[in-house]
Scaffold this active site. Structure first.
Site, PDB file in Angstrom:
ATOM      1  N   THR B 171       0.874  -1.188   0.000  1.00 25.99           N
ATOM      2  CA  THR B 171       0.000   0.000   0.000  1.00 25.99           C
ATOM      3  C   THR B 171       0.908   1.233   0.000  1.00 25.99           C
ATOM      4  OG1 THR B 171      -0.232  -0.119   2.404  1.00 25.99           O
ATOM      5  CG2 THR B 171      -2.000  -1.071   1.087  1.00 25.99           C
ATOM      6  N   LYS B 198       3.834  -6.932   3.655  1.00 26.05           N
ATOM      7  CA  LYS B 198       3.589  -5.500   3.499  1.00 26.05           C
ATOM      8  C   LYS B 198       3.352  -4.917   4.894  1.00 26.05           C
ATOM      9  CE  LYS B 198       0.346  -3.239   3.472  1.00 26.05           C
ATOM     10  NZ  LYS B 198      -0.566  -2.444   4.360  1.00 26.05           N
ATOM     11  N   THR B 209       0.082  -8.150  12.820  1.00 24.72           N
ATOM     12  CA  THR B 209       0.779  -6.869  12.635  1.00 24.72           C
ATOM     13  C   THR B 209       0.782  -6.280  11.243  1.00 24.72           C
ATOM     14  OG1 THR B 209       2.468  -7.998  13.965  1.00 24.72           O
ATOM     15  CG2 THR B 209       2.707  -5.670  13.641  1.00 24.72           C
ATOM     16  N   GLU B 292       5.698   4.210   7.668  1.00 24.04           N
ATOM     17  CA  GLU B 292       5.236   5.401   6.949  1.00 24.04           C
ATOM     18  C   GLU B 292       6.064   6.632   7.315  1.00 24.04           C
ATOM     19  OE1 GLU B 292       0.630   4.446   5.768  1.00 24.04           O
ATOM     20  OE2 GLU B 292       1.017   5.512   7.620  1.00 24.04           O
ATOM     21  N   ASN B 414      -0.532  10.551   6.463  1.00 19.91           N
ATOM     22  CA  ASN B 414      -1.736  10.155   7.173  1.00 19.91           C
ATOM     23  C   ASN B 414      -2.758  11.263   7.347  1.00 19.91           C
ATOM     24  OD1 ASN B 414      -1.518   7.288   7.745  1.00 19.91           O
ATOM     25  ND2 ASN B 414       0.434   7.927   8.633  1.00 19.91           N
ATOM     26  N   THR B 419      -8.618  10.239   1.166  1.00 15.77           N
ATOM     27  CA  THR B 419      -9.171  11.052   0.072  1.00 15.77           C
ATOM     28  C   THR B 419      -8.136  11.323  -1.012  1.00 15.77           C
ATOM     29  OG1 THR B 419      -8.824  12.877   1.577  1.00 15.77           O
ATOM     30  CG2 THR B 419     -11.057  12.094   1.289  1.00 15.77           C
TER      31      THR B 419
END
Lengths: 419, 419
Positions: B171, B198, B209, B292, B414, B419
């Site tokens: 992702t 991932k 996790t 991230e 985040n 959107t």
């Protein structure tokens, strides 16, 4: 409680609003120049006292001292410094905390064991004790000037000291957290309560959560005071999370010197307890709103829970979720993250029964998404206060927690705090 | 374990490296164009299988199905999509997960109950099922082409499918997480293991996790497989935290089809179990490194703990602390935050005995700061991998956890994921 008319009203005077309390704040140069960093709070008579402390097992040195000094339930002064946490520095830390109490006691003419000590700031660095003690000396002198004014019937001339005390306990706070209420009693007379607090970083449930100091001129024995404070903290400071980090230094203290001559009973007692709780909630919300880097306040209310503990766990878990916080910052109506954070809170509930609202806007019903106006959602998420509501349809209990969004500014502040 | 010579070595082929396993990945246009988003993993014979799942009580629809299909300990295929979590969408979600298994089974010529299903992506939005199912059709067709090549003895020609499967489960990951090892056995022959994973956001202990899929051609019954996987997950995926958010979709699956003809025993069995754990740790570290917005990997090792659970709690608490993560980003040697995070971990230890190291550099001893070179500390914190070590001097147990720094980029990602 929010629906009933409040019996008290807001007044000025902050922490020194209650009869017989005085406060001062000075610039001692502990970490920065031109920053108030030593605060002193003083009662002109012996006060009943109660305290709540961090549950972190790594505790700062002043906490040990304050817990010891509060064993008899009595206190007359609180001395606080910002700019250095006096934590994790070994024996020096215990000596420094004791020196602060001793010097404050000496200048104020009271016993060191009647002085409570709190510190906030960087951990693991020895405090510049000479500067701190000099600050206490200057603060004591200013405060005693105010006491003289008070004796002459001009206590209101001393308001500035209370405000400077509120300034002196701030670290990365951007707003002064200073409140006072007065409660007219049905038995006659008026009870006052005053408070200051600091928050901002290292804010998380399960402890005093930050520094919060409350004073009142009500006449209440320390055992009752302890229960009242502990209950209020459960619904206020323990329901705030900024970053999930529980500090080594947090404490909330409540001193009651009885100078109003009123021992609130019956309805007055109920109103008094509500007022203390309301004050703590006001401080807690202000701390969340002013969380490090925060651009908005998040209020999460959970209703229909089987137990209050479940409601609290869920409300806090949502407030603490980095993903919910970042979505709030980005004004993204990502309700899936809200339900997810509820799901890992440790609380028991049926995910297939949960309704989720942003303000008045329903975004999920019975655990699944519903059609909603993205435009209206964006508008609601753009407010300075965003209310998230979950109804679990699982029982009668409810709870509210407060937090803030996660912003670039938070990362910037905490990437370079120490140096 | 890190000190002993490894009995296995890294090879190519990823998830399809073990004998009899094939994989494919296609672009089904689920959320983005030109993004691989449907993956298929297939064994040409029935395989023993084991699974570990999120402990979030809000579970995505495919998890319920996969748990049900794994009850008999057998599986032949895993179908995965990214771009939509298939979570919190009501009955449609259960039907969609079932349709994915049914369609995969149909095209691959196997029973639907031998198909395991996983999804990752946005929560609370119905998946575009037609596109997903069409993707499964195309992936099945490509995969079966590879099976034909395999039958003709040219399985290595099919490596590309395994790589595309690894791409398809990503992702916000920025790196492909794809590994394979081979283990020469003392009893003769070679066992292979392959894996893809991932991670990136919503990564936190106490569950699968993330998505992690492992295949092996060893011959091991599912009950043993389950124990081996569960133990490996405890020391790997459950010791990773990126943001403290536990997802609704996480799972780790391990399939063993026995096609090597080897049932590892004695030393080979020990090596096999170590290899599985090592693979899981490799994936876990890679997930943390690619958290991230992360700019660096944090590895926290806790030694000298009274119990392993205490060591784990402390290591995870430090990895999860927003303040430690932000300090890491800012390359600020703020060890007080490290000790503070240990203090609120819930573990039992004596703060006055703890030594703290950054890499080889001691920054605190017996719970208090020592003089250290700020320059050297800054250098260590500037590395792409930062090792934090705590010795509690309280016992014999130890644990390691992995995390990453908290950056501006995390907030950006985040703030606008949905959107």
């Amino acid at each position: 409680m929010n629906n009933t008319e409040k019996a008290w009203k807001a007044i000025g005077g902050g922490i020194a609003a209650p009869k017989g309390f005085y406060a001062a704040g000075v610039q001692a140069g502990i970490k920065y120049k031109d920053k108030y960093d030593v605060a002193l709070i003083f009662s002109d008579v012996q006060a009943q006292a109660a305290g709540v402390y961090t549950r972190n097992i790594v505790k700062a040195h002043p906490l040990h001292l304050t817990q010891r000094h509060l064993k008899n339930g009595l206190a007359r002064a609180i001395v606080v410094n910002s700019g250095n946490a006096n934590a994790c520095v070994g024996e020096f830390g215990d000596q420094a905390a004791f020196a602060m109490a001793e010097v404050a006691g000496m200048y104020l003419g009271i016993e060191p064991q009647d002085v409570l000590v709190a510190s906030t700031g960087v951990i693991g660095v020895e405090m510049p004790l000479d500067r701190v003690l000099n600050g206490i000396r200057v603060a004591s002198s200013e405060l005693l000037d105010d006491v003289v004014k008070g004796i002459r019937g001009h206590k209101e001339m001393a308001d500035e000291g209370a405000h400077r005390a509120a300034l002196a306990i701030m670290t990365t706070d951007t707003t002064v957290k200073e409140y006072a209420y007065e409660l007219p009693c049905s038995q006659g007379g008026v009870i006052h309560i005053g408070a200051i607090a600091k928050g901002s970083g290292m804010i998380h449930p399960n402890m005093g959560t930050m520094l919060g100091f409350l004073t009142t001129d009500a006449d209440i024995p320390s055992a009752d005071l302890q229960r009242i404070l502990s209950e209020a903290v459960e619904e206020s400071f323990n329901m705030v999370t900024v970053d999930g980090d529980m500090s080594t230094n947090d404490m909330a203290l409540l001193l009651a010197n009885g100078s109003s001559g009123i021992t609130p009973e019956g309805e007055d007692r109920i109103n008094f307890e509500r007022m203390v709780k309301s004050m703590c909630i006001e401080l807690a919300k202000e701390i969340a709103r002013d969380g490090e880097g925060a651009s908005k306040l998040m209020e999460v209310s959970v209703s229909g829970a089987k137990t209050m503990e479940d409601a609290r766990k869920i409300a806090r878990s949502i407030c603490g979720s980095s993903l919910v916080k970042a979505a709030l910052f980005g004004e993204d109506a990502n309700w899936g993250r809200i339900l997810t954070a509820a799901g890992y809170s440790g609380a028991e509930f049926n995910p297939d029964k949960v309704d989720v609202f942003l303000g008045e806007l329903m975004v999920a019903q019975a655990g699944r998404g519903v059609m909603f106006s993205e435009e209206r959602a964006k508008e609601i998420l753009g407010f300075k206060e965003v209310h998230i509501l979950l109804n679990l349809h699982d029982g009668e209990e409810n709870a509210t927690a407060w937090g803030c969004d996660l912003t670039h500014e938070y990362v910037t502040i905490n990437g370079s705090y120490r140096t």
